[in-house]
Structures are given as structure tokens and as C-alpha cells.
Design a protein around this motif. Structure first.
Motif, short mmCIF file in Angstrom:
data_model
loop_
_atom_site.label_atom_id
_atom_site.label_comp_id
_atom_site.label_asym_id
_atom_site.label_seq_id
_atom_site.Cartn_x
_atom_site.Cartn_y
_atom_site.Cartn_z
N LEU A 1 0.84 -1.09 0.00
CA LEU A 1 0.01 -0.05 -0.02
C LEU A 1 0.79 1.16 -0.06
O LEU A 1 1.96 1.21 0.77
N ALA A 2 0.44 2.28 -0.48
CA ALA A 2 1.19 3.52 -0.73
C ALA A 2 0.08 4.88 -0.33
O ALA A 2 -1.10 4.54 -0.49
N VAL A 3 0.50 6.06 -0.20
CA VAL A 3 -0.35 6.90 0.14
C VAL A 3 0.07 8.17 -0.64
O VAL A 3 0.62 9.17 -0.18
N PRO A 4 -0.27 8.14 -1.92
CA PRO A 4 0.02 9.44 -2.81
C PRO A 4 -1.06 10.22 -2.72
O PRO A 4 -2.28 10.07 -2.25
N SER A 5 -0.95 11.65 -3.45
CA SER A 5 -1.71 12.71 -3.35
C SER A 5 -2.39 12.55 -4.60
O SER A 5 -2.06 11.91 -5.77
N ASP A 6 -3.75 13.33 -4.89
CA ASP A 6 -4.51 13.33 -6.07
C ASP A 6 -3.95 13.39 -7.51
O ASP A 6 -3.88 11.94 -8.17
N TYR A 7 -3.09 14.20 -7.86
CA TYR A 7 -2.68 14.22 -9.38
C TYR A 7 -1.52 13.30 -9.37
O TYR A 7 -1.31 12.96 -10.63
N THR A 8 -0.75 12.68 -8.42
CA THR A 8 0.04 11.58 -8.48
C THR A 8 -0.69 10.30 -8.89
O THR A 8 -0.18 9.51 -9.57
N ILE A 9 -1.79 10.10 -8.29
CA ILE A 9 -2.43 8.98 -8.55
C ILE A 9 -2.77 8.80 -10.04
O ILE A 9 -2.90 8.03 -10.75
N GLU A 10 -3.07 10.13 -10.80
CA GLU A 10 -3.57 10.19 -12.09
C GLU A 10 -2.30 9.91 -12.85
O GLU A 10 -2.22 9.02 -13.89
N LYS A 11 -1.00 10.04 -12.40
CA LYS A 11 0.07 9.83 -13.31
C LYS A 11 0.22 8.32 -13.02
O LYS A 11 0.69 7.82 -14.09
N MET A 12 0.10 7.79 -11.66
CA MET A 12 0.53 6.34 -11.79
C MET A 12 -0.70 5.46 -12.35
O MET A 12 -0.24 4.60 -12.92
N LYS A 13 -1.74 6.02 -12.61
CA LYS A 13 -2.87 5.17 -13.50
C LYS A 13 -2.54 5.29 -14.91
O LYS A 13 -2.39 4.15 -15.42
N LYS A 14 -1.82 6.20 -15.44
CA LYS A 14 -1.40 6.61 -16.84
C LYS A 14 -0.11 5.50 -17.14
O LYS A 14 -0.07 5.14 -18.13
N GLU A 15 0.63 5.35 -16.02
CA GLU A 15 1.86 4.37 -15.99
C GLU A 15 1.78 3.11 -15.80
O GLU A 15 2.61 2.06 -15.78
N HIS A 16 0.42 2.89 -15.39
CA HIS A 16 -0.08 1.39 -15.00
C HIS A 16 0.89 0.73 -14.12
O HIS A 16 1.20 -0.20 -13.65
N LEU A 17 0.93 1.96 -12.92
CA LEU A 17 1.46 1.27 -11.72
C LEU A 17 0.71 0.94 -10.63
O LEU A 17 1.31 0.56 -9.31
N LEU A 18 -0.68 0.77 -10.86
CA LEU A 18 -1.59 0.72 -9.80
C LEU A 18 -2.21 -0.48 -10.12
O LEU A 18 -2.59 -0.98 -11.19
N LEU A 19 -2.67 -1.37 -9.04
CA LEU A 19 -3.70 -2.39 -9.21
C LEU A 19 -5.11 -1.84 -8.87
O LEU A 19 -5.36 -1.02 -7.77
N PRO A 20 -6.27 -2.06 -9.56
CA PRO A 20 -7.75 -1.86 -9.20
C PRO A 20 -8.12 -2.41 -7.87
O PRO A 20 -7.46 -3.72 -7.41
N LEU A 21 -8.85 -1.71 -7.19
CA LEU A 21 -9.35 -2.30 -5.91
C LEU A 21 -10.53 -3.35 -6.03
O LEU A 21 -11.24 -3.19 -7.19
N ASP A 22 -10.33 -4.57 -5.37
CA ASP A 22 -11.58 -5.43 -5.32
C ASP A 22 -12.86 -4.96 -4.35
O ASP A 22 -12.61 -5.33 -3.10
N ARG A 23 -13.62 -4.27 -4.85
CA ARG A 23 -14.54 -3.82 -3.80
C ARG A 23 -15.12 -4.58 -3.22
O ARG A 23 -15.78 -4.44 -2.01
N SER A 24 -15.40 -6.07 -3.53
CA SER A 24 -16.13 -7.16 -2.63
C SER A 24 -15.25 -7.27 -1.49
O SER A 24 -16.17 -8.03 -0.46
N LYS A 25 -13.95 -6.84 -1.43
CA LYS A 25 -13.43 -7.41 -0.20
C LYS A 25 -13.31 -5.95 0.90
O LYS A 25 -12.57 -6.28 1.70
N ILE A 26 -13.98 -5.00 0.22
CA ILE A 26 -13.68 -3.93 1.23
C ILE A 26 -15.00 -3.74 2.07
O ILE A 26 -16.23 -3.30 1.39
N LYS A 27 -15.03 -3.24 3.26
CA LYS A 27 -16.05 -3.00 4.19
C LYS A 27 -15.77 -1.50 4.75
O LYS A 27 -14.85 -1.23 5.11
N GLY A 28 -16.82 -0.61 4.44
CA GLY A 28 -16.72 0.61 5.14
C GLY A 28 -16.50 1.77 4.45
O GLY A 28 -16.71 2.82 4.73
N MET A 29 -16.66 1.44 2.82
CA MET A 29 -16.45 2.52 1.86
C MET A 29 -17.78 3.48 2.16
O MET A 29 -17.49 4.91 1.76
N ASN A 30 -18.79 3.10 2.65
CA ASN A 30 -20.18 4.08 2.92
C ASN A 30 -19.85 4.92 4.09
O ASN A 30 -20.68 5.78 4.25
#
Length: 357
Positions: free
Chosen positions: A86-115
Motif C-alpha cells: 500500500l502507498a499513500v500518494p496525493s490526487d494528481y500523483t494517482i492520475e500519473k500512476m494510473k497512466k503509467e499502469h503502476l496501480l492495481l484496481p481495488l476489489d470492492r467485494s473485499k472492502i467494508k466501510g466505503m459507505n
């Protein structure tokens, strides 16, 4: 005898190498199932007691490594030498990381508490639908003033900084995007503009501000302001929170005409291995009681509405750090402007710093 001894030594060495290789292979194969979580975060950006609590509750050991800028975090993630979970980047950096395919998508079925996360902090431009990120903390860019030298009505807008009365009085955080950004807002332009003319005009405005600037620094702002050595400063709300806690004469204001709204977020780098630990930790941090404890320790604003409701009234009703909706509505989240435009911002900011020296 020497030949026999050499042959024996060679056999022993081969066995040792084979054993070492097998051990390394077993370690590599078993690493994904290790009771470990590798967390890459900003320094002092989580309550250590929560890490201890998480380990006791789950059995996962947390390896905690820190970075001091989004750029440093991005570079190390790009290199891929360390398998961060896990890492904790800021907003615009996430955009960069997505463009460079450096992130994995979240499996929302395994996450409790997003609400528990407030709607105002979800589905932002840098990650529509929150496919890759979970809000961790949020904040603003604003002005800190010392009431020994500055009256409240004298410092409500960015343009107030240009008053000749504040000659050699203002500390600025050393950030091209933020300082040029405040000048852009003062001029009525977007903080995400790519217009050379608008950014150049913002730089010219900063040149006019130069006589009022005492210094352009980073962490030193805290010391100057806490020790009453400067009347004014421009910095982020989280830094301001720490300063205000150590000096009752300090106050923080977000200009009503607009400013930056930033988000730090939990993401899963593509090098992640310990997925059971990852989702255990995400769910742990989404629990309101844990998010509340973390917010009290760190001093930044929590996006967890249920955690906010549990905070002391003096904190959750503090408009300095939890602005009213009408103010939030005028705040701007930074976009990834691309290398060319970011280079322009950096070059013009450097020219401003050289101009005032």
C-alpha cells in the motif's frame, strides 16, 4: 590428496549453493502468504498505536517505510525494487500512476466501510468511481496569521498578501504549484490552467509580491510561526494544524475566492504481494473508531463522516480545517498537467525565487 581435497571442497560448495538457492526460492514463493504488510507512507502520517493495534488484531506485521514527496514516492514505485503493498500518494500523483499502469484496481467485494466516506470525497477527477483509491486525509492550502501582528479582517483573501504593510513578513511554502496557484486564483484563473499567458501573469504577480516575502522554505515554516518570528505564512492545513496546536496566537484561513483542495489516498501498487493483509488493513482504517483516532493523532481532516462525528465538537466544528460547503465548492483539486506544463510552472517559479533573491 590436494586433488581429492579440492574435489571434496567443490562438492560441499555446490551443496551449500543448492541449499541457499532452494531457501531463496522457497522464500520467494512463500512471500505472498507471509503475515506481512509493506506500507509506504509520508513521515509521521499514522498513529503508531494503530499499527500496533492492527498487528495484535490480525497477526500481520507492518513494515513501515516513509517518503517526503509525491515525486520521491513515484520514482521509487517506478523502479519497482521494493514490493510495496500500500502507498499513500496525493490526487494528481494517482492520475500519473494510473497512466503509467503502476496501480492495481481495488476489489470492492473485499472492502467494508466505503459507505463511511463522505460523498464529497469520492468520485473525484483523478480517480472516477474510486477504482484505484480510498481517501485517507484531505486538506487545503491557506494563510496562517499571527494575531499579535495581524487582525482577522486584514487577512481573508489572497490579494491581502500584496498589501505593502506586510513588507518582509510572509513565509511561503516552497511549492511551485501552490504558490503560482494562489496567484492564479487571485487573478481569477484556474489553478489547473495550461495557458502560458495566465501562468506568466501569475508569475508577474508574484514578482510584485516579492518585497513582502520573508523567505521561501519548507518545514522551517513551523518553527518561524510557532516562535512568533513571522506574522504570516502560506502552507497546507495539516501543517497549520500542528502550528496552531503550539501557538494560541496563530489562525488559519482559506480564502473564500478559492484555493487547492488536496487528497491523500490509499492505493495498491502493482508490486503488491500480500493481498489478505492489504484488505485487512484497508477495512481496519475504514472503521470509524480507528479513523477518528488517526485524525486526532495526525491533525488532518478525515474524509470518514462517521469518524468525524465522533471527534470532539471543537475539532469537527472548526471551520479552519473543516470549511463550510460554500467554501469547499470553490476549492480546486490539482490535475496532472503533463511534463511540459509542469516544467513551465517549475521554471517560472524558479525565476520568481531568483527575482526576489
Amino acid at each position: 590428496m590436494k586433488k581429492l581435497m579440492s574435489f571434496f571442497i567443490a562438492i560441499v560448495a555446490a551443496c551449500l549453493l543448492l541449499t541457499l538457492g532452494v531457501n531463496r526460492l522457497e522464500h520467494a514463493q512463500g512471500d505472498a502468504n507471509a503475515k506481512t504488510l509493506n506500507l509506504f507512507n509520508w513521515g509521521d502520517y499514522i498513529d503508531p498505536a494503530l499499527l500496533t493495534k492492527f498487528s495484535k488484531e490480525t497477526g500481520y506485521k507492518v513494515n513501515y517505510e516513509t517518503f517526503d514527496s509525491n515525486e520521491a514516492m513515484l520514482t521509487k514505485t517506478q523502479q519497482g525494487g521494493t514490493s510495496y503493498d500500500l502507498a499513500v500518494p496525493s490526487d494528481y500523483t494517482i492520475e500519473k500512476m494510473k497512466k503509467e499502469h503502476l496501480l492495481l484496481p481495488l476489489d470492492r467485494s473485499k472492502i467494508k466501510g466505503m459507505n463511511n466516506i463522505g460523498k464529497d470525497f469520492l468520485n473525484k477527477s483523478f480517480d472516477p468511481g474510486n477504482r484505484y483509491s480510498i481517501p485517507y486525509f484531505w486538506g487545503t492550502l491557506g494563510i496562517i496569521y499571527n494575531d499579535r501582528y495581524v487582525q482577522a479582517d486584514e487577512m481573508q483573501h489572497w490579494s491581502d498578501l500584496w498589501n505593502p504593510k506586510w513588507r518582509h513578513s510572509i513565509m511561503l511554502v516552497d511549492s511551485a504549484r501552490d504558490i503560482l496557484g494562489l496567484a492564479l486564483v487571485k487573478n481569477g484563473d484556474s489553478m489547473n490552467t495550461k495557458s502560458v499567458a495566465q501562468v506568466t501573469r501569475a508569475k508577474d504577480s508574484l514578482d510584485d509580491l516579492a518585497p513582502n516575502v520573508k523567505a521561501i522554505v519548507a518545514d522551517e515554516i513551523k518553527m518561524y510561526m510557532i516562535q512568533n518570528e513571522a506574522p504570516l505564512a502560506v502552507t497546507w492545513s495539516g501543517e497549520a494544524s500542528e502550528m496552531l496546536a503550539n501557538n494560541s496566537h496563530l489562525h488559519y484561513v482559506v480564502p473564500t475566492e478559492g484555493s487547492n483542495l488536496w487528497f491523500d489516498n490509499l492505493v495498491i501498487p502493482k508490486t503488491a504481494k500480500h493481498f489478505k493483509a492489504i484488505y485487512a488493513f484497508l477495512n481496519f482504517m475504514l472503521e470509524p473508531k480507528n479513523a477518528k483516532q488517526n485524525a486526532e493523532y495526525v491533525g488532518y481532516a478525515t474524509p470518514n463522516d462517521k469518524a468525524k462525528a465522533m471527534l470532539p465538537k471543537a475539532i469537527r466544528n472548526d471551520k479552519q480545517f473543516y470549511p463550510e460547503p460554500k467554501t469547499i465548492g470553490k476549492l480546486q483539486v490539482y490535475d496532472d498537467l503533463g511534463l511540459k506544463t509542469v516544467g513551465m510552472y517549475n521554471d517560472l517559479f524558479l525565476e520568481f525565487k531568483m527575482h526576489r533573491s
